[in-house]
Motif scaffolding. Structure first.
Motif, PDB file in Angstrom:
ATOM      1  N   LYS A  60       0.857  -1.180   0.000  1.00 43.05           N
ATOM      2  CA  LYS A  60       0.000   0.000   0.000  1.00 43.05           C
ATOM      3  C   LYS A  60       0.894   1.231   0.000  1.00 43.05           C
ATOM      4  O   LYS A  60       1.913   1.264   0.672  1.00 43.05           O
ATOM      5  CB  LYS A  60      -0.890   0.022   1.228  1.00 43.05           C
ATOM      6  CG  LYS A  60      -1.946  -1.068   1.241  1.00 43.05           C
ATOM      7  CD  LYS A  60      -2.792  -0.965   2.496  1.00 43.05           C
ATOM      8  CE  LYS A  60      -3.933  -1.933   2.537  1.00 43.05           C
ATOM      9  NZ  LYS A  60      -3.697  -3.297   2.296  1.00 43.05           N
ATOM     10  N   CYS A  61       0.483   2.244  -0.752  1.00 43.13           N
ATOM     11  CA  CYS A  61       1.221   3.499  -0.809  1.00 43.13           C
ATOM     12  C   CYS A  61       0.262   4.627  -0.450  1.00 43.13           C
ATOM     13  O   CYS A  61      -0.687   4.899  -1.179  1.00 43.13           O
ATOM     14  CB  CYS A  61       1.810   3.698  -2.212  1.00 43.13           C
ATOM     15  SG  CYS A  61       2.751   5.222  -2.385  1.00 43.13           S
ATOM     16  N   ASP A  62       0.497   5.265   0.693  1.00 40.46           N
ATOM     17  CA  ASP A  62      -0.332   6.365   1.171  1.00 40.46           C
ATOM     18  C   ASP A  62       0.388   7.673   0.863  1.00 40.46           C
ATOM     19  O   ASP A  62       1.499   7.906   1.342  1.00 40.46           O
ATOM     20  CB  ASP A  62      -0.566   6.215   2.678  1.00 40.46           C
ATOM     21  CG  ASP A  62      -1.359   7.369   3.265  1.00 40.46           C
ATOM     22  OD1 ASP A  62      -2.209   7.942   2.553  1.00 40.46           O
ATOM     23  OD2 ASP A  62      -1.127   7.703   4.450  1.00 40.46           O
ATOM     24  N   ILE A  63      -0.236   8.510   0.034  1.00 47.24           N
ATOM     25  CA  ILE A  63       0.342   9.793  -0.359  1.00 47.24           C
ATOM     26  C   ILE A  63      -0.481  10.888   0.296  1.00 47.24           C
ATOM     27  O   ILE A  63      -1.688  10.970   0.086  1.00 47.24           O
ATOM     28  CB  ILE A  63       0.327   9.947  -1.896  1.00 47.24           C
ATOM     29  CG1 ILE A  63       1.124   8.815  -2.540  1.00 47.24           C
ATOM     30  CG2 ILE A  63       0.857  11.316  -2.299  1.00 47.24           C
ATOM     31  CD1 ILE A  63       1.028   8.773  -4.053  1.00 47.24           C
ATOM     32  N   GLN A  64       0.165  11.722   1.109  1.00 49.97           N
ATOM     33  CA  GLN A  64      -0.533  12.791   1.810  1.00 49.97           C
ATOM     34  C   GLN A  64      -0.278  14.132   1.125  1.00 49.97           C
ATOM     35  O   GLN A  64       0.746  14.322   0.460  1.00 49.97           O
ATOM     36  CB  GLN A  64      -0.084  12.834   3.270  1.00 49.97           C
ATOM     37  CG  GLN A  64      -0.418  11.553   4.005  1.00 49.97           C
ATOM     38  CD  GLN A  64       0.089  11.550   5.434  1.00 49.97           C
ATOM     39  OE1 GLN A  64       0.705  12.487   5.909  1.00 49.97           O
ATOM     40  NE2 GLN A  64      -0.180  10.454   6.139  1.00 49.97           N
ATOM     41  N   HIS A  65      -1.207  15.052   1.298  1.00 48.00           N
ATOM     42  CA  HIS A  65      -1.141  16.365   0.650  1.00 48.00           C
ATOM     43  C   HIS A  65       0.178  17.092   0.939  1.00 48.00           C
ATOM     44  O   HIS A  65       0.730  17.767   0.068  1.00 48.00           O
ATOM     45  CB  HIS A  65      -2.331  17.218   1.091  1.00 48.00           C
ATOM     46  CG  HIS A  65      -2.273  18.633   0.608  1.00 48.00           C
ATOM     47  ND1 HIS A  65      -2.487  18.971  -0.715  1.00 48.00           N
ATOM     48  CD2 HIS A  65      -1.994  19.789   1.259  1.00 48.00           C
ATOM     49  CE1 HIS A  65      -2.338  20.283  -0.849  1.00 48.00           C
ATOM     50  NE2 HIS A  65      -2.051  20.795   0.333  1.00 48.00           N
ATOM     51  N   ASN A  66       0.717  16.965   2.152  1.00 50.10           N
ATOM     52  CA  ASN A  66       1.947  17.683   2.508  1.00 50.10           C
ATOM     53  C   ASN A  66       3.204  17.046   1.918  1.00 50.10           C
ATOM     54  O   ASN A  66       4.312  17.508   2.162  1.00 50.10           O
ATOM     55  CB  ASN A  66       2.080  17.813   4.032  1.00 50.10           C
ATOM     56  CG  ASN A  66       2.340  16.482   4.722  1.00 50.10           C
ATOM     57  OD1 ASN A  66       2.365  15.426   4.092  1.00 50.10           O
ATOM     58  ND2 ASN A  66       2.515  16.534   6.024  1.00 50.10           N
ATOM     59  N   GLY A  67       3.046  15.976   1.126  1.00 48.00           N
ATOM     60  CA  GLY A  67       4.187  15.321   0.486  1.00 48.00           C
ATOM     61  C   GLY A  67       4.740  14.139   1.254  1.00 48.00           C
ATOM     62  O   GLY A  67       5.720  13.532   0.837  1.00 48.00           O
ATOM     63  N   THR A  68       4.120  13.794   2.380  1.00 49.36           N
ATOM     64  CA  THR A  68       4.562  12.627   3.145  1.00 49.36           C
ATOM     65  C   THR A  68       4.071  11.358   2.461  1.00 49.36           C
ATOM     66  O   THR A  68       2.908  11.264   2.081  1.00 49.36           O
ATOM     67  CB  THR A  68       4.044  12.686   4.589  1.00 49.36           C
ATOM     68  OG1 THR A  68       4.557  13.868   5.208  1.00 49.36           O
ATOM     69  CG2 THR A  68       4.471  11.468   5.390  1.00 49.36           C
ATOM     70  N   ILE A  69       4.978  10.398   2.329  1.00 49.48           N
ATOM     71  CA  ILE A  69       4.671   9.122   1.689  1.00 49.48           C
ATOM     72  C   ILE A  69       4.882   8.012   2.709  1.00 49.48           C
ATOM     73  O   ILE A  69       5.892   7.991   3.411  1.00 49.48           O
ATOM     74  CB  ILE A  69       5.609   8.870   0.483  1.00 49.48           C
ATOM     75  CG1 ILE A  69       5.642  10.066  -0.463  1.00 49.48           C
ATOM     76  CG2 ILE A  69       5.245   7.575  -0.221  1.00 49.48           C
ATOM     77  CD1 ILE A  69       4.353  10.379  -1.155  1.00 49.48           C
ATOM     78  N   HIS A  70       3.922   7.096   2.799  1.00 54.26           N
ATOM     79  CA  HIS A  70       4.044   5.905   3.643  1.00 54.26           C
ATOM     80  C   HIS A  70       3.809   4.694   2.744  1.00 54.26           C
ATOM     81  O   HIS A  70       2.747   4.575   2.134  1.00 54.26           O
ATOM     82  CB  HIS A  70       3.015   5.890   4.773  1.00 54.26           C
ATOM     83  CG  HIS A  70       3.129   7.035   5.729  1.00 54.26           C
ATOM     84  ND1 HIS A  70       4.166   7.158   6.619  1.00 54.26           N
ATOM     85  CD2 HIS A  70       2.332   8.113   5.919  1.00 54.26           C
ATOM     86  CE1 HIS A  70       4.001   8.254   7.322  1.00 54.26           C
ATOM     87  NE2 HIS A  70       2.894   8.863   6.907  1.00 54.26           N
ATOM     88  N   ILE A  71       4.794   3.817   2.677  1.00 57.17           N
ATOM     89  CA  ILE A  71       4.663   2.575   1.915  1.00 57.17           C
ATOM     90  C   ILE A  71       4.669   1.438   2.922  1.00 57.17           C
ATOM     91  O   ILE A  71       5.593   1.325   3.735  1.00 57.17           O
ATOM     92  CB  ILE A  71       5.807   2.426   0.899  1.00 57.17           C
ATOM     93  CG1 ILE A  71       5.750   3.591  -0.083  1.00 57.17           C
ATOM     94  CG2 ILE A  71       5.711   1.086   0.183  1.00 57.17           C
ATOM     95  CD1 ILE A  71       6.955   3.720  -0.960  1.00 57.17           C
ATOM     96  N   LYS A  72       3.619   0.623   2.886  1.00 52.96           N
ATOM     97  CA  LYS A  72       3.472  -0.475   3.836  1.00 52.96           C
ATOM     98  C   LYS A  72       3.280  -1.765   3.071  1.00 52.96           C
ATOM     99  O   LYS A  72       2.699  -1.786   1.987  1.00 52.96           O
ATOM    100  CB  LYS A  72       2.268  -0.247   4.749  1.00 52.96           C
ATOM    101  CG  LYS A  72       2.381   0.995   5.600  1.00 52.96           C
ATOM    102  CD  LYS A  72       1.154   1.212   6.447  1.00 52.96           C
ATOM    103  CE  LYS A  72       1.322   2.493   7.239  1.00 52.96           C
ATOM    104  NZ  LYS A  72       0.207   2.743   8.135  1.00 52.96           N
ATOM    105  N   GLY A  73       3.764  -2.844   3.658  1.00 53.56           N
ATOM    106  CA  GLY A  73       3.597  -4.146   3.034  1.00 53.56           C
ATOM    107  C   GLY A  73       4.113  -5.246   3.934  1.00 53.56           C
ATOM    108  O   GLY A  73       4.440  -5.017   5.101  1.00 53.56           O
TER     109      GLY A  73
END
Length: 147
Positions: A60-73
């Motif tokens: 999963k790739c969570d992209i937030q408006h402020n440019g923070t990226i979280h990649i989980k798996g």
């Protein structure tokens, strides 16, 4: 931006936070190495995910408006056993990321529009994502909307 301009730009060293089994991997191809590219309208990031199986990793790739990226798996391996045709191999040396959940977090240089992105999980284990930069809506002048 032409080639001369890009040569004079400082290289970014993003803060990358690893957790879970991504943090435990020490030898072998590291998980979570990040490249970030910048264009006039978008950012491109590539994340090394060696050993991650596209269909089994719950990536999963969570992209937030402020440019923070979280990649989980999840790194999956059949309990230290590898199967190839009719043979079963017990792992005696394991330098790849151990099995289990992982998170990779980093921040792009500026805000983005998380609705406008194009992901590609390449066959070589690299997640490549282009995401558009955030552009605030332009204010109409004199109450007239531009056509």
């Amino acid at each position: 931006m032409d080639a001369c301009d890009s040569a004079n730009q400082p290289k970014l060293k993003p803060s990358v936070i690893l957790s879970g089994t991504a943090k435990e991997g020490s030898a072998g191809p590291p998980i979570g190495l990040v490249d970030i590219g910048i264009s006039e309208n978008a950012y491109l990031f590539r994340v090394a995910l060696p050993g991650i199986r596209r269909n089994e990793s719950n990536l999963k790739c969570d992209i937030q408006h402020n440019g923070t990226i979280h990649i989980k798996g999840v790194v999956t391996v059949d309990a230290g056993m590898l199967k190839d045709s009719s043979s079963v191999f017990q792992m005696r040396v394991q330098q790849l990321c151990p099995p289990g959940p992982f998170t990779i977090s980093f921040k792009l240089p500026g805000p983005v529009d998380p609705r406008l992105f194009c992901p590609n999980f390449r066959n070589d284990g690299v997640l490549e994502v282009a995401v558009m930069k955030y552009r605030p809506p332009s204010a109409p002048t004199n109450g007239v909307l531009p056509l």
